[in-house]
Scaffold this motif. Structure first.
Motif, PDB file in Angstrom:
ATOM      1  N   LEU A   1       0.867  -1.175   0.000  1.00  0.00           N
ATOM      2  CA  LEU A   1       0.000   0.000   0.000  1.00  0.00           C
ATOM      3  C   LEU A   1       0.904   1.225   0.000  1.00  0.00           C
ATOM      4  O   LEU A   1       1.753   1.371   0.885  1.00  0.00           O
ATOM      5  N   LEU A   2       0.734   2.086  -0.995  1.00  0.00           N
ATOM      6  CA  LEU A   2       1.467   3.355  -1.073  1.00  0.00           C
ATOM      7  C   LEU A   2       0.509   4.434  -0.609  1.00  0.00           C
ATOM      8  O   LEU A   2      -0.568   4.610  -1.185  1.00  0.00           O
ATOM      9  N   SER A   3       0.890   5.146   0.446  1.00  0.00           N
ATOM     10  CA  SER A   3      -0.011   6.118   1.070  1.00  0.00           C
ATOM     11  C   SER A   3       0.750   7.373   1.469  1.00  0.00           C
ATOM     12  O   SER A   3       1.982   7.386   1.494  1.00  0.00           O
ATOM     13  N   THR A   4      -0.002   8.407   1.802  1.00  0.00           N
ATOM     14  CA  THR A   4       0.598   9.637   2.320  1.00  0.00           C
ATOM     15  C   THR A   4       0.211   9.861   3.780  1.00  0.00           C
ATOM     16  O   THR A   4       0.548  10.879   4.358  1.00  0.00           O
ATOM     17  N   ASP A   5      -0.483   8.906   4.367  1.00  0.00           N
ATOM     18  CA  ASP A   5      -0.967   9.027   5.743  1.00  0.00           C
ATOM     19  C   ASP A   5       0.119   8.591   6.723  1.00  0.00           C
ATOM     20  O   ASP A   5       0.275   7.406   7.007  1.00  0.00           O
ATOM     21  N   LYS A   6       0.850   9.562   7.250  1.00  0.00           N
ATOM     22  CA  LYS A   6       1.947   9.259   8.171  1.00  0.00           C
ATOM     23  C   LYS A   6       1.465   8.702   9.511  1.00  0.00           C
ATOM     24  O   LYS A   6       2.224   8.065  10.226  1.00  0.00           O
ATOM     25  N   ASN A   7       0.215   8.916   9.844  1.00  0.00           N
ATOM     26  CA  ASN A   7      -0.322   8.409  11.107  1.00  0.00           C
ATOM     27  C   ASN A   7      -0.628   6.915  11.065  1.00  0.00           C
ATOM     28  O   ASN A   7      -0.808   6.297  12.099  1.00  0.00           O
ATOM     29  N   ILE A   8      -0.688   6.357   9.887  1.00  0.00           N
ATOM     30  CA  ILE A   8      -1.035   4.942   9.734  1.00  0.00           C
ATOM     31  C   ILE A   8      -0.081   4.047  10.530  1.00  0.00           C
ATOM     32  O   ILE A   8      -0.473   3.017  11.052  1.00  0.00           O
ATOM     33  N   ARG A   9       1.150   4.487  10.662  1.00  0.00           N
ATOM     34  CA  ARG A   9       2.163   3.715  11.403  1.00  0.00           C
ATOM     35  C   ARG A   9       1.746   3.499  12.849  1.00  0.00           C
ATOM     36  O   ARG A   9       2.025   2.461  13.450  1.00  0.00           O
TER      37      ARG A   9
ATOM     38  N   ARG B   1       0.824  -9.605   5.540  1.00  0.00           N
ATOM     39  CA  ARG B   1       1.493  -9.925   4.274  1.00  0.00           C
ATOM     40  C   ARG B   1       1.756  -8.661   3.462  1.00  0.00           C
ATOM     41  O   ARG B   1       2.635  -8.635   2.625  1.00  0.00           O
ATOM     42  N   ILE B   2       0.972  -7.620   3.712  1.00  0.00           N
ATOM     43  CA  ILE B   2       1.099  -6.384   2.949  1.00  0.00           C
ATOM     44  C   ILE B   2       2.154  -5.484   3.603  1.00  0.00           C
ATOM     45  O   ILE B   2       2.341  -5.509   4.819  1.00  0.00           O
ATOM     46  N   SER B   3       2.867  -4.745   2.774  1.00  0.00           N
ATOM     47  CA  SER B   3       3.835  -3.783   3.291  1.00  0.00           C
ATOM     48  C   SER B   3       3.325  -2.377   3.002  1.00  0.00           C
ATOM     49  O   SER B   3       2.449  -2.185   2.159  1.00  0.00           O
ATOM     50  N   LEU B   4       3.873  -1.407   3.723  1.00  0.00           N
ATOM     51  CA  LEU B   4       3.462  -0.013   3.558  1.00  0.00           C
ATOM     52  C   LEU B   4       4.656   0.846   3.175  1.00  0.00           C
ATOM     53  O   LEU B   4       5.719   0.746   3.786  1.00  0.00           O
ATOM     54  N   VAL B   5       4.457   1.689   2.175  1.00  0.00           N
ATOM     55  CA  VAL B   5       5.415   2.739   1.854  1.00  0.00           C
ATOM     56  C   VAL B   5       4.629   4.041   1.961  1.00  0.00           C
ATOM     57  O   VAL B   5       3.593   4.216   1.311  1.00  0.00           O
ATOM     58  N   ILE B   6       5.116   4.922   2.816  1.00  0.00           N
ATOM     59  CA  ILE B   6       4.433   6.175   3.101  1.00  0.00           C
ATOM     60  C   ILE B   6       5.265   7.333   2.554  1.00  0.00           C
ATOM     61  O   ILE B   6       6.476   7.392   2.764  1.00  0.00           O
ATOM     62  N   LEU B   7       4.589   8.239   1.870  1.00  0.00           N
ATOM     63  CA  LEU B   7       5.251   9.425   1.329  1.00  0.00           C
ATOM     64  C   LEU B   7       5.111  10.571   2.318  1.00  0.00           C
ATOM     65  O   LEU B   7       4.020  10.819   2.833  1.00  0.00           O
ATOM     66  N   GLY B   8       6.205  11.280   2.552  1.00  0.00           N
ATOM     67  CA  GLY B   8       6.199  12.398   3.481  1.00  0.00           C
ATOM     68  C   GLY B   8       5.524  13.639   2.942  1.00  0.00           C
ATOM     69  O   GLY B   8       5.337  14.616   3.669  1.00  0.00           O
ATOM     70  N   ASN B   9       5.140  13.620   1.681  1.00  0.00           N
ATOM     71  CA  ASN B   9       4.530  14.778   1.032  1.00  0.00           C
ATOM     72  C   ASN B   9       3.808  14.238  -0.200  1.00  0.00           C
ATOM     73  O   ASN B   9       4.298  13.332  -0.860  1.00  0.00           O
ATOM     74  N   SER B  10       2.665  14.796  -0.525  1.00  0.00           N
ATOM     75  CA  SER B  10       1.912  14.313  -1.688  1.00  0.00           C
ATOM     76  C   SER B  10       1.904  15.298  -2.850  1.00  0.00           C
ATOM     77  O   SER B  10       1.286  15.040  -3.873  1.00  0.00           O
TER      78      SER B  10
END
Length: 108
Positions: free
Chosen positions: A50-58, A67-76
């Motif tokens: 899942l590619l997201s911009t939601d830093k709170n998800i962590r 099984r799913i990994s997360l990559v979070i963007l610090g800015n959208s």
């Protein structure tokens, strides 16, 4: 790798991820799901990342045993994101099940 882009993830990033299957949450009607439900449904549907911009998800979701990994963007904002496409690609390609990685993208 099968990748789901959350609402804030800029669509043009997909061009920098050759060899990956990218779907936008909006395309499949998942754009209004809360994080936990989105992660569960994505994982059940066979998405690897899942590619997201939601830093709170962590702090909201436990990835242990996922099984799913997360990559979070610090800015959208695309003008800044496009400067970090290589870092995003590296994070995506290095992801493993249950991993979390945040790509630091400053605001200008």
């Amino acid at each position: 790798m099968k990748i789901l882009f959350d609402n804030g993830a800029p669509k043009p990033i997909a061009r920098s991820l050759p060899g990956h299957e990218v779907t936008l949450a909006r395309w499949i009607g998942w754009h209004e799901l809360e994080n936990g439900e989105l992660i569960r449904m994505a994982e059940d549907a066979g998405y690897d990342l899942l590619l997201s911009t939601d830093k709170n998800i962590r702090y909201q979701q436990n990835l242990t045993g996922r099984r799913i990994s997360l990559v979070i963007l610090g800015n959208s904002q695309w003008p800044m994101v496009k400067l970090y496409l290589e870092e995003i690609s590296i994070a995506v390609n290095a992801s493993t099940p249950g991993s979390y990685f945040e790509v630091q993208i400053p605001f200008r």
